[in-house]
Design a protein around this motif. Structure first.
Motif, PDB file in Angstrom:
ATOM      1  N   UNK A 147       0.483  -0.853   0.003  1.00 27.78           N
ATOM      2  CA  UNK A 147      -0.014  -0.252   0.074  1.00 27.78           C
ATOM      3  C   UNK A 147       1.034   0.766  -0.083  1.00 27.78           C
ATOM      4  N   UNK A 148       1.816   1.075   0.971  1.00 25.62           N
ATOM      5  CA  UNK A 148       2.699   2.419   0.451  1.00 25.62           C
ATOM      6  C   UNK A 148       4.037   2.671  -0.619  1.00 25.62           C
ATOM      7  N   UNK A 149       3.483   1.166  -1.230  1.00 26.67           N
ATOM      8  CA  UNK A 149       4.575   1.518  -2.531  1.00 26.67           C
ATOM      9  C   UNK A 149       3.481   2.408  -3.166  1.00 26.67           C
ATOM     10  N   UNK A 150       1.621   1.731  -3.283  1.00 25.64           N
ATOM     11  CA  UNK A 150       0.709   2.327  -4.409  1.00 25.64           C
ATOM     12  C   UNK A 150       1.011   3.708  -4.519  1.00 25.64           C
ATOM     13  N   UNK A 151       0.870   4.421  -2.619  1.00 22.65           N
ATOM     14  CA  UNK A 151       0.527   6.210  -2.676  1.00 22.65           C
ATOM     15  C   UNK A 151       1.874   6.473  -2.972  1.00 22.65           C
ATOM     16  N   UNK A 152       3.221   5.741  -3.187  1.00 26.45           N
ATOM     17  CA  UNK A 152       4.295   6.665  -3.958  1.00 26.45           C
ATOM     18  C   UNK A 152       3.422   6.647  -5.155  1.00 26.45           C
ATOM     19  N   UNK A 153       3.014   5.776  -5.746  1.00 24.37           N
ATOM     20  CA  UNK A 153       2.432   5.914  -6.903  1.00 24.37           C
ATOM     21  C   UNK A 153       1.599   7.093  -7.413  1.00 24.37           C
ATOM     22  N   UNK A 154       0.655   7.401  -6.130  1.00 31.68           N
ATOM     23  CA  UNK A 154       0.001   8.952  -6.507  1.00 31.68           C
ATOM     24  C   UNK A 154      -1.517   7.550  -6.782  1.00 31.68           C
ATOM     25  N   UNK A 155      -1.662   6.566  -6.244  1.00 35.60           N
ATOM     26  CA  UNK A 155      -3.170   5.653  -6.459  1.00 35.60           C
ATOM     27  C   UNK A 155      -3.546   6.246  -5.464  1.00 35.60           C
ATOM     28  N   UNK A 156      -5.162   6.798  -5.425  1.00 40.40           N
ATOM     29  CA  UNK A 156      -5.803   7.058  -4.540  1.00 40.40           C
ATOM     30  C   UNK A 156      -5.894   5.352  -3.827  1.00 40.40           C
ATOM     31  N   UNK A 157      -7.371   6.445  -2.476  1.00 41.10           N
ATOM     32  CA  UNK A 157      -7.567   4.449  -1.839  1.00 41.10           C
ATOM     33  C   UNK A 157      -8.602   3.362  -3.145  1.00 41.10           C
ATOM     34  N   UNK A 158      -8.786   4.135  -3.984  1.00 42.40           N
ATOM     35  CA  UNK A 158      -9.903   3.053  -4.725  1.00 42.40           C
ATOM     36  C   UNK A 158      -9.419   2.596  -5.699  1.00 42.40           C
ATOM     37  N   UNK A 159      -8.076   3.200  -5.812  1.00 45.31           N
ATOM     38  CA  UNK A 159      -7.182   2.013  -7.340  1.00 45.31           C
ATOM     39  C   UNK A 159      -6.628   1.210  -6.678  1.00 45.31           C
ATOM     40  N   UNK A 160      -5.869   2.307  -5.362  1.00 44.35           N
ATOM     41  CA  UNK A 160      -5.444   0.782  -4.563  1.00 44.35           C
ATOM     42  C   UNK A 160      -5.851  -0.461  -4.515  1.00 44.35           C
ATOM     43  N   UNK A 161      -7.583   0.195  -3.523  1.00 40.07           N
ATOM     44  CA  UNK A 161      -8.195  -1.166  -3.306  1.00 40.07           C
ATOM     45  C   UNK A 161      -8.484  -2.299  -4.579  1.00 40.07           C
ATOM     46  N   UNK A 162      -8.389  -1.141  -5.808  1.00 41.11           N
ATOM     47  CA  UNK A 162      -9.003  -2.380  -6.917  1.00 41.11           C
ATOM     48  C   UNK A 162      -7.491  -3.259  -7.344  1.00 41.11           C
ATOM     49  N   UNK A 163      -6.047  -2.211  -6.516  1.00 44.91           N
ATOM     50  CA  UNK A 163      -4.979  -3.024  -7.702  1.00 44.91           C
ATOM     51  C   UNK A 163      -4.370  -4.612  -6.480  1.00 44.91           C
ATOM     52  N   UNK A 164      -5.217  -4.487  -4.843  1.00 44.23           N
ATOM     53  CA  UNK A 164      -5.204  -4.967  -4.185  1.00 44.23           C
ATOM     54  C   UNK A 164      -5.760  -6.250  -3.377  1.00 44.23           C
ATOM     55  N   UNK A 165      -7.072  -5.818  -4.259  1.00 44.54           N
ATOM     56  CA  UNK A 165      -8.039  -6.557  -3.794  1.00 44.54           C
ATOM     57  C   UNK A 165      -9.155  -6.363  -2.461  1.00 44.54           C
ATOM     58  N   UNK A 166      -8.828  -5.210  -2.181  1.00 47.79           N
ATOM     59  CA  UNK A 166      -9.737  -5.009  -0.522  1.00 47.79           C
ATOM     60  C   UNK A 166     -10.272  -3.962  -0.927  1.00 47.79           C
ATOM     61  N   UNK A 167     -11.598  -3.918   0.142  1.00 43.55           N
ATOM     62  CA  UNK A 167     -12.623  -3.082  -0.227  1.00 43.55           C
ATOM     63  C   UNK A 167     -11.391  -1.600   0.353  1.00 43.55           C
ATOM     64  N   UNK A 168     -12.052  -0.518  -0.598  1.00 41.48           N
ATOM     65  CA  UNK A 168     -11.487   0.398  -0.094  1.00 41.48           C
ATOM     66  C   UNK A 168     -11.628   1.154   1.165  1.00 41.48           C
ATOM     67  N   UNK A 169     -13.199   1.111   1.733  1.00 44.15           N
ATOM     68  CA  UNK A 169     -13.129   1.225   3.676  1.00 44.15           C
ATOM     69  C   UNK A 169     -11.658   0.740   3.855  1.00 44.15           C
ATOM     70  N   UNK A 170     -11.236  -0.688   4.141  1.00 46.38           N
ATOM     71  CA  UNK A 170     -10.088  -1.478   4.151  1.00 46.38           C
ATOM     72  C   UNK A 170      -8.487  -0.004   3.915  1.00 46.38           C
TER      73      UNK A 170
END
Length: 204
Positions: A147-170
């Motif tokens: 998640x830290x790396x994805x934040x570093x890539x500029x991804x939003x919470x929604x985009x991170x959720x889709x990439x990792x496969x978990x809920x946006x709230x999580x």
């Protein structure tokens, strides 16, 4: 008075460095230099009378270390805010400074605005540590590191959720935990930390 300048005491055995930092501090209306010292013994002697709001201390002194100074300061006032100003931000310096009660560490090579900002942040009760060091701790799981790396890539919470496969709230909850673990306040600081680590050649 709440609008009174923040009293800063500077501890560094190199007068040219100490005077340079004093000039930086004095140039900001929110701060004022209330004392200077060049050694552990001198600082310990003067601290009870000066009682600065923020103690800015170098780690290497002629008769001991900044760690000794911070321990003496803690004996005078357990709540005194302390900032380490040093030439080296290696792991031992960071860990020892934190253990001694420092609220942060900033390099002498930092810009004047960054040094002033660090003093103000420490006075507010915040922690200021080298961003590419604090992330190496054992608090983060492999998924949190991702998640830290994805934040570093500029991804939003929604985009991170889709990439990792978990809920946006999580993701939102995990970001809060990550910030606390790293001693940071904003995700932009996480992005800056990742950028600094990548410039240094770090790979996840």
């Amino acid at each position: 008075m709440d609008d009174a300048p923040i009293g800063v005491m500077l501890v560094d055995d190199f007068e040219v460095v100490r005077r340079g930092i004093a000039t930086v501090v004095a140039a900001d209306a929110r701060l004022r230099v209330v004392g200077e010292s060049a050694s552990v013994a001198e600082t310990a002697r003067r601290l009870p009378a000066i009682r600065p709001d923020v103690l800015v201390v170098d780690l290497q002194l002629p008769d001991g270390t900044g760690i000794d100074v911070m321990r003496a300061a803690r004996a005078v006032d357990p709540d005194m805010r302390m900032l380490v100003l040093t030439s080296f931000d290696d792991d031992p310096a960071v860990h020892e400074s934190r253990a001694a009660g420092a609220a942060g560490l900033v390099l002498k090579s930092a810009r004047a605005a960054d040094i002033v900002g660090a003093i103000l942040a420490v006075h507010r009760g915040e922690s200021i540590w080298p961003e590419d060091r604090v992330a190496d701790g054992p608090e983060l799981s492999a998924s949190d590191q991702r998640i830290v790396e994805l934040i570093g890539d500029g991804h939003s919470n929604r985009e991170i959720a889709e990439e990792v496969g978990i809920a946006e709230k999580t993701v939102k909850n995990r970001v809060t935990v990550i910030l606390q673990a790293l001693g940071l306040q904003r995700r932009t600081q996480v992005a800056a930390m990742v950028a600094a680590r990548r410039r240094a050649g770090w790979k996840p």
